[in-house]
Design a protein around this motif. Sequence first.
Motif, short mmCIF file in Angstrom:
data_model
loop_
_atom_site.label_atom_id
_atom_site.label_comp_id
_atom_site.label_asym_id
_atom_site.label_seq_id
_atom_site.Cartn_x
_atom_site.Cartn_y
_atom_site.Cartn_z
N GLY A 259 9.84 -11.40 34.14
CA GLY A 259 9.36 -10.66 32.98
C GLY A 259 10.25 -10.88 31.77
N GLY A 260 11.58 -10.92 32.00
CA GLY A 260 12.50 -11.15 30.90
C GLY A 260 12.34 -12.52 30.28
N VAL A 261 12.17 -13.55 31.09
CA VAL A 261 11.97 -14.91 30.57
C VAL A 261 10.65 -15.00 29.80
N SER A 262 9.61 -14.33 30.30
CA SER A 262 8.32 -14.34 29.61
C SER A 262 8.45 -13.67 28.24
N ALA A 263 9.19 -12.56 28.19
CA ALA A 263 9.39 -11.87 26.91
C ALA A 263 10.18 -12.75 25.94
N LEU A 264 11.21 -13.43 26.47
CA LEU A 264 12.01 -14.32 25.64
C LEU A 264 11.16 -15.47 25.10
N SER A 265 10.29 -16.00 25.96
CA SER A 265 9.41 -17.09 25.54
C SER A 265 8.48 -16.64 24.42
N LEU A 266 7.98 -15.40 24.51
CA LEU A 266 7.10 -14.86 23.47
C LEU A 266 7.84 -14.72 22.15
N VAL A 267 9.08 -14.25 22.22
CA VAL A 267 9.90 -14.09 21.00
C VAL A 267 10.15 -15.45 20.35
N LEU A 268 10.47 -16.45 21.18
CA LEU A 268 10.71 -17.80 20.64
C LEU A 268 9.43 -18.39 20.05
N PHE A 269 8.29 -18.09 20.68
CA PHE A 269 7.01 -18.59 20.16
C PHE A 269 6.75 -18.03 18.76
N VAL A 270 6.99 -16.72 18.58
CA VAL A 270 6.80 -16.10 17.27
C VAL A 270 7.78 -16.69 16.26
N TYR A 271 9.02 -16.92 16.71
CA TYR A 271 10.04 -17.49 15.82
C TYR A 271 9.63 -18.87 15.33
N PHE A 272 9.12 -19.71 16.23
CA PHE A 272 8.71 -21.06 15.84
C PHE A 272 7.51 -21.02 14.90
#
Length: 330
Positions: A259-272
């Motif tokens: 769940g933590g990695v998925s949340a991090l991936s979502l944050v990075l997606f928004v950042y990009f």
Amino acid sequence: MDTVQPVSGNRNDELAHEAPSLCIVVPCYNEEEVLGETASRLKALVFDLSARGQVRACRILFVDDGSIDETWRIVCELHERDPLFTGLKLSRNRGHQNALLAGLMYAKDRFDAVISLDADLQDDIDIIPDMLAGYRGGSDIVYAVRESRETDSFAKRTFSQLYYKVMEKLGSDVLYNHADYRLMSKRALSALSEFDEVNLFLRGLVRLVGYPSSVVYYKRAERFAGTSKYPLGKMLSFAFEGISSFSTKPLKFVTLLGGGVSALSLVLFVYFIVQYALGNTVAGWPSLIVSVWFLGGLMLLSLGIVGQYVGKIYLEVKHRPRYIVEDVAE
């Protein structure tokens, strides 16, 4: 002199104030170098216990865990010279825990109390009178606990301390600095026999019995001969066996990590996306490669943890015998 420290209640048992019949169970794997000395020391101890009226009958049971040296021949010779010594020979090497269980189950209906200890006698046998005092005082289980780990190497001491802390954090009820040196009453052994799992971690199962218990402390000595049968690889395997047998928190950890990695991936997606909208070029290859390797390693780790639990289930549902006795010297 070490003292018995009560942990809970009194055993409601008619033998609580009588000298018990005693069996000392000693698992052996390739212990030809130490058996002679071990037998001599234990025999002297038993004679002393009998002379002081602390036991009314006693046997020393060596359990040969499929040794490939002369261990079983020596056990048979000891028995021929003195019926004080008896032996069980397992058909193949099944590991320390299964060998110990075989001895306990053999002795449970024959003796009032059973003490288990390793063949190298690093565990101080001079505290056995105190353990018997605990039994006669009402304890079904008397745990022998090390006072310190001064005789261990730095690596082993550090690993052991870390292991107990991890077990505590995971919610496992394991007594700190206690291995498999303990006294158990017939009643406690009967309760232990009701646990039929194949993946054995006795120091955890015994705690689940829940009968009145006490603790005796001792100092562990150096091994007087031979080599340890528990190198680092076996220690790590045994440690995970204990964790996975009494806690599902590693599985919960995998879920939280995912769940933590998925949340991090979502944050990075928004950042990009934001960087792209602002006209900033986002370098692709470094971040892509790092992400692939990180997620790949994380997935393998998670699959490995889940696989360990699935493997344990696979072994349990087969209901294969935990050990097979090939020969008995009695």
